[in-house]
Write an enzyme that holds these catalytic residues in place. Structure first.
Site, PDB file in Angstrom:
ATOM      1  CB  SER A  50      57.293 -46.619  69.881  1.00  0.00           C
ATOM      2  OG  SER A  50      58.533 -46.222  70.439  1.00  0.00           O
ATOM      3  CG  ASP A  83      53.417 -46.277  66.937  1.00  0.00           C
ATOM      4  OD1 ASP A  83      52.620 -46.800  66.140  1.00  0.00           O
ATOM      5  OD2 ASP A  83      54.398 -45.598  66.582  1.00  0.00           O
ATOM      6  CG  HIS A  84      55.586 -49.273  64.928  1.00  0.00           C
ATOM      7  ND1 HIS A  84      55.522 -50.057  63.797  1.00  0.00           N
ATOM      8  CD2 HIS A  84      55.377 -47.998  64.521  1.00  0.00           C
ATOM      9  CE1 HIS A  84      55.289 -49.295  62.745  1.00  0.00           C
ATOM     10  NE2 HIS A  84      55.182 -48.044  63.166  1.00  0.00           N
ATOM     11  CG  ASP A 109      55.307 -53.562  63.191  1.00  0.00           C
ATOM     12  OD1 ASP A 109      55.090 -54.328  62.229  1.00  0.00           O
ATOM     13  OD2 ASP A 109      56.197 -52.697  63.191  1.00  0.00           O
ATOM     14  CD  GLU A 139      53.690 -51.732  59.851  1.00  0.00           C
ATOM     15  OE1 GLU A 139      53.507 -50.510  59.747  1.00  0.00           O
ATOM     16  OE2 GLU A 139      54.804 -52.222  60.020  1.00  0.00           O
ATOM     17  CG  HIS A 181      58.574 -45.747  60.125  1.00  0.00           C
ATOM     18  ND1 HIS A 181      58.243 -47.028  59.772  1.00  0.00           N
ATOM     19  CD2 HIS A 181      57.499 -45.268  60.780  1.00  0.00           C
ATOM     20  CE1 HIS A 181      57.031 -47.318  60.203  1.00  0.00           C
ATOM     21  NE2 HIS A 181      56.559 -46.262  60.811  1.00  0.00           N
ATOM     22  CG  ASN A 231      50.982 -43.098  63.492  1.00  0.00           C
ATOM     23  OD1 ASN A 231      49.802 -42.808  63.645  1.00  0.00           O
ATOM     24  ND2 ASN A 231      51.477 -44.267  63.872  1.00  0.00           N
ATOM     25  CB  THR A 234      61.200 -38.288  62.466  1.00  0.00           C
ATOM     26  OG1 THR A 234      61.203 -39.712  62.594  1.00  0.00           O
ATOM     27  CG2 THR A 234      62.608 -37.819  62.139  1.00  0.00           C
TER      28      THR A 234
END
Length: 279
Positions: A50, A83-84, A109, A139, A181, A231, A234
């Site tokens: 990320s 990612d993001h 993102d 997204e 998230h 995805n 965490t």
């Protein structure tokens, strides 16, 4: 095994009505544990880095290079995905150097922007990335919302999603359907009917973010309804840190990190193998 791409892995998932497990990576040990779990399950995965992870390391090249080496040595297909990514400057840098480091996909993102700005920025990134042969994810949820697209209670509008994909030409779309998230408990209730509706309307595969908060049965239902990339981040961190706390309590005088991090890596490997079997 030759390094795979997100496009290849997602296309195979679409063909098989399955989903690609995509695991977020912060450290070398995580990447090794994730790929070991994928090998145990016999299932291809994506290693995701990320923008936050890049900021943590202050640069992207070392971690990407390490992930590339791990992926190329893997017994199963492994791809690397960014990612993001929100920063235009960082995206530009990633597109310049990423291909040489084994990266051929990213998630742009712009969900915090208003709809028209999201479309413009996402379309610009997609055009540039496609010219370089990259696969692009975006997204759509609560556009401009304070908590972004994946806040609890937010839902993607199916018709707006179809318009967004047509306007941006992205290859995959992350949708807000009930997950969030950074959930630390697997209690999210997904809107399975909405997933099915969006999947039927859109010409691109759907991505589920915040999957750490989704129980196994709910993940299976989501994949059956049309999710093609899942995805997960965490829950891997939760598992590793719980093991670390336990080991440090058991060995308060330990100074060699290999002694007190090994259990966490083993447990992450087992968890990844399990999650790969779920989706």
């Amino acid at each position: 095994m030759t390094l795979s791409s997100a496009g290849e892995l997602v296309a195979a998932a679409v063909e098989g009505n399955l989903a690609v497990p995509a695991f977020n990576v912060i450290t070398l040990e995580q990447a090794e544990a994730i790929v070991a779990g994928a090998e145990n399950a016999g299932i291809g995965v994506l290693l995701q880095i990320s923008e936050n992870a890049v900021h943590y390391h202050r640069q992207m090249e070392p971690l990407l290079a390490a992930c590339r080496e791990i992926a190329e040595a893997s017994l199963v297909p492994v791809g690397i995905h960014l990612d993001h990514f929100e920063s235009a400057e960082l995206i530009e840098h990633a597109l310049e150097v990423g291909s040489g480091l084994g990266v051929r996909s990213l998630m742009v993102d712009a969900s915090k922007l208003e709809y028209s700005a999201n479309v413009a920025f996402t379309a610009s990134v997609a055009d540039h990335a496609h010219a370089l042969g990259w696969w692009v994810e975006a997204e759509l949820g609560e556009i401009g919302g304070k908590d972004g697209a994946h806040a609890p209670g937010v839902r993607t509008d199916a018709l707006e999603a179809r318009q967004f994909v047509a306007a941006t030409n992205v290859d995959g779309l992350a949708v807000a359907v009930g997950s969030s998230h950074a959930m630390t408990e697997r209690t999210a209730a997904l809107d399975i009917d909405l997933i099915r509706t969006i999947a039927e309307l859109l010409p691109v595969p759907l991505v589920l973010h915040g999957s750490s908060g989704v129980a196994d049965d709910e993940l299976r239902r989501a994949v059956e309804a049309g999710i093609r990339k899942v995805n997960i981040g965490t829950v891997l961190n939760l598992t590793a840190t719980a093991a670390l706390r336990a080991e440090l309590a058991r060995m308060p005088d330990a100074v060699d990190p290999r002694k007190f991090t090994a259990l966490g890596s083993t447990q992450v490997t087992d968890l990844v193998a399990h999650l790969c079997s779920v989706v």
